[in-house]
Design an enzyme around this catalytic site. Sequence first.
Site, mmCIF file in Angstrom:
data_model
loop_
_atom_site.group_PDB
_atom_site.id
_atom_site.type_symbol
_atom_site.label_atom_id
_atom_site.label_comp_id
_atom_site.label_asym_id
_atom_site.label_seq_id
_atom_site.Cartn_x
_atom_site.Cartn_y
_atom_site.Cartn_z
ATOM 1 N N TYR B 147 42.711 12.534 67.197
ATOM 2 C CA TYR B 147 43.252 11.832 66.039
ATOM 3 C C TYR B 147 43.444 10.334 66.286
ATOM 4 C CZ TYR B 147 44.114 16.421 64.004
ATOM 5 O OH TYR B 147 43.967 17.684 63.494
ATOM 6 N N LYS B 194 42.758 24.543 75.865
ATOM 7 C CA LYS B 194 41.424 25.109 76.115
ATOM 8 C C LYS B 194 40.931 24.579 77.452
ATOM 9 C CE LYS B 194 37.839 27.517 74.847
ATOM 10 N NZ LYS B 194 37.865 28.961 74.574
ATOM 11 N N ASP B 227 42.220 29.866 71.742
ATOM 12 C CA ASP B 227 41.624 30.806 70.788
ATOM 13 C C ASP B 227 42.357 32.143 70.826
ATOM 14 O OD1 ASP B 227 40.409 30.400 73.324
ATOM 15 O OD2 ASP B 227 38.851 31.840 72.848
ATOM 16 N N ASP B 251 47.933 21.053 64.746
ATOM 17 C CA ASP B 251 47.673 20.936 63.313
ATOM 18 C C ASP B 251 47.303 22.304 62.746
ATOM 19 O OD1 ASP B 251 47.047 19.973 60.814
ATOM 20 O OD2 ASP B 251 45.347 18.759 61.451
#
Lengths: 499, 499
Positions: B147, B194, B227, B251
């Site tokens: 971002y 991740k 995930d 988010d």
Amino acid sequence: MNTTAAVPEPQPATESVQPTDAPRAVAVARGDGIGPEIMDATLKVLDAAQAGLDYRTVEIGESVYRRGHSAGIEPEAWDTLRETGVFLKAPITTPQGGGVKSLNVTIRKTLGLYANVRPCIAYDPYIPIKHQHLDLVIVRENEEDLYAGIEHRQTDEVYQCLKLITRPGTERIVRYAFEYARRRGRKKVTCLSKDNIMKLTDGLFHKVFDEIAAEFPDIQHEHMIVDIGMARLANAPHLFDVVVTPNLYGDIVSDIAAEISGSVGLAPSANIGEHFAMFEAIHGSAPTIAGQNIANPSGLLLSAVKMLAHLGLGEKATLIHNAWLRTIEQGVHTVDIFGTVHSTRQVGTDEFADAVIERLGELPQSLKQATYASDTIPVTTPARKPAAKKELLGVDVFTHWTDGSPADLAQALMKAQTPDLELVMITNRGVKVWPGGLPETFLTDHWRCRFQHPSGAVIERSAVVKLLDQIDQEGLDFIKTEHLYQFDGERGFSLGQGQ
Amino acid sequence: MNTTAAVPEPQPATESVQPTDAPRAVAVARGDGIGPEIMDATLKVLDAAQAGLDYRTVEIGESVYRRGHSAGIEPEAWDTLRETGVFLKAPITTPQGGGVKSLNVTIRKTLGLYANVRPCIAYDPYIPIKHQHLDLVIVRENEEDLYAGIEHRQTDEVYQCLKLITRPGTERIVRYAFEYARRRGRKKVTCLSKDNIMKLTDGLFHKVFDEIAAEFPDIQHEHMIVDIGMARLANAPHLFDVVVTPNLYGDIVSDIAAEISGSVGLAPSANIGEHFAMFEAIHGSAPTIAGQNIANPSGLLLSAVKMLAHLGLGEKATLIHNAWLRTIEQGVHTVDIFGTVHSTRQVGTDEFADAVIERLGELPQSLKQATYASDTIPVTTPARKPAAKKELLGVDVFTHWTDGSPADLAQALMKAQTPDLELVMITNRGVKVWPGGLPETFLTDHWRCRFQHPSGAVIERSAVVKLLDQIDQEGLDFIKTEHLYQFDGERGFSLGQGQ
């Protein structure tokens, strides 16, 4: 030893054309844990259905890792994979520890499997779920995005990973999703991206999606911002049909869909490339229940069904899938799904396969029938487009600096300016800190310093070299660069906040 | 006009210390749509509870945008925000169209609000949900990750966005999450990343999480791959307590949690920084039902409760929150949540506020009681660490090229080699294509070319300048660079696949 050392030298691409009535060769791997028994059950069903396949067994998994092959695959296996072009793979156990590489990542990258396809279906009421219903397919881009693995630590404080989205990579995955929808009787394709924030990268994905959607007027299409889209999917999955999305979002959303479908143990997957395709269950090798004839072979069996469809053997795929659905709705269940009021008979792995075989030719009465056309889904290579007129407008030079305020850095950098490139902006973590800037902004040791021609003119690459030379001579620690281009007059870089 | 033009020139940081018994000044904005009526209802409750606040109204939203202020805020409002340090904000309507900037993004970036805090709670059975139960808090990093908005189109085919993760940015968000857990009676903090793929960036986040967790032995901690973590959260949210995660994952997961909690219309949020904090409902301005006295003020009221807790007014926060819980469980509901067997009386916005006021001093009997300690959650600036010994080991030069095979490119690049920097590897989208490489690899026009010293020795920055000069003179189109460093002898860059 490293991964690609296990891969034989490049060969001329093998044409795997075979006489249509000869058995179709496919590579199979029995894997680890429950792998061998669920593979036996699966092949038993395929044979009973007279699928007409010629199995070429390859060795993969734990024992191969232990013999020192870092990707868990025998070097000779690559030839078999290349010759057959199709691989039915049982789950493997990946040893923990250094130097071990993921077999799936190796196969995916080596053989260019760009589409990860995950159908998720709820089999309620036979397998209870929390949701109204769910029958969707995730088509995940499998090669690019943040998974290219290009990372750099640049300063004491800052680490970077590159997110790459390409036009041809996006074209082929989006086209695959629409072709899949058209040829598998799906009505709608939903694209998930975060293009309100990542206007160039995810913006490209969204734009290409709209372009290709226009070629498929028979298929509905919609785009959702990824956070809202995933929240909807998690709470109301019946609103989705086919979902296409970049690698990272696809990784997350395919796990969400599988988990809420209640059928992780039954779900198949396909990894599709131009020259090769791999089919496997999404579950693991479950070593604790191995060899007991209690594992559910459905994930691998349904993967084999997808493989038959991929090979154009739609009739066989339909035959087996419907027999399987009939088995489930008649309550013949392995222990993992046994227990609802609909379960009538608990069976082992082998007996489950027999139950499916007994029902070959039957159709489900309550669950939706499966139908596979005999056409395959085209896998295309996008043609290279004519080059745009690319013009260099400046450069972002990133510096490592802790010796003062943004104004101090600007002053130092201005000493290095050249007639072609003057300092126009400095940002820190994307927030503009010069000119202007605010005292509340938290400052790291990592500064993006934008240089452009005073008149906004196009510059030569050599101007960048000259600027870097000057910056170096001023003793400033530059750590990376990003050129600023326009393509056919359109700006190819984001502006700084407030620029 | 641009965003920062609306921000006054930097002032010395305002110390907002006030006498403890004087009314505490807070900025409030009534916003658009249902904003004014839910703000009236909220302030009515605060006043009845004798919260002791001095409201300074600032103007934001649609009318301000229409007057040409691109971020939807009056320039004078910034002084009020800085003086008070605390902002209670009603929802606004952001006009569609070019040049309009998100007010939230502007405030967040300008005032350094690094923590987005979203409590998600299910109020079952009063508001039905699909899940067992849910009572968790998402602590989302709010400033960095993808971002930062740094994007570049580099070739005809390839677009790039930088993902930046910093050590101080990670330290402060993780520390906030643990402090929040400790001071708000939470038991566990779960980190989502991740790091099996992004070993440097997400690896840093995970590493810092483990470091800081060690300072909080009274709080459990766990790490999950994002995930799997999000899939679990979507299906079994009762397993989570506090979740801390980088910006993009945060988010997505905060939207998932809000959606499955069934109470998007009731959920508060906080954006916390070192000098400033902003509190608001997560829902929008709902212009279609504005002015009808039917909107549910709960999201804003609970945001005000969080603001009181942030100000150290834990007793007032507890008083109001419990009265609100009692109102909900007694079935006094606005129309959006009216309708279960537990709803007893349908009320308007204003009557709902009165119902809460009537219950000030009461405790919920069935829903869990709220308790806020009067200690505030510390917001820290990580101290700069001593610099590591940073050494330059080479450079990744990225080129735009379509004139042949990887071997052709290697041959051309080798002509540009210098004694200090020789070509060691070329990758395309992260896959090694030289030396070695496979015919199946799909090639874009974007090549990462790694140069290092033949002996692996440390080089000078000037060696990079010289190499780029040579590459330019060979007519090769270099488009960006990434330096390869080691820090205190530890490699600060990922290896190519198979390198």
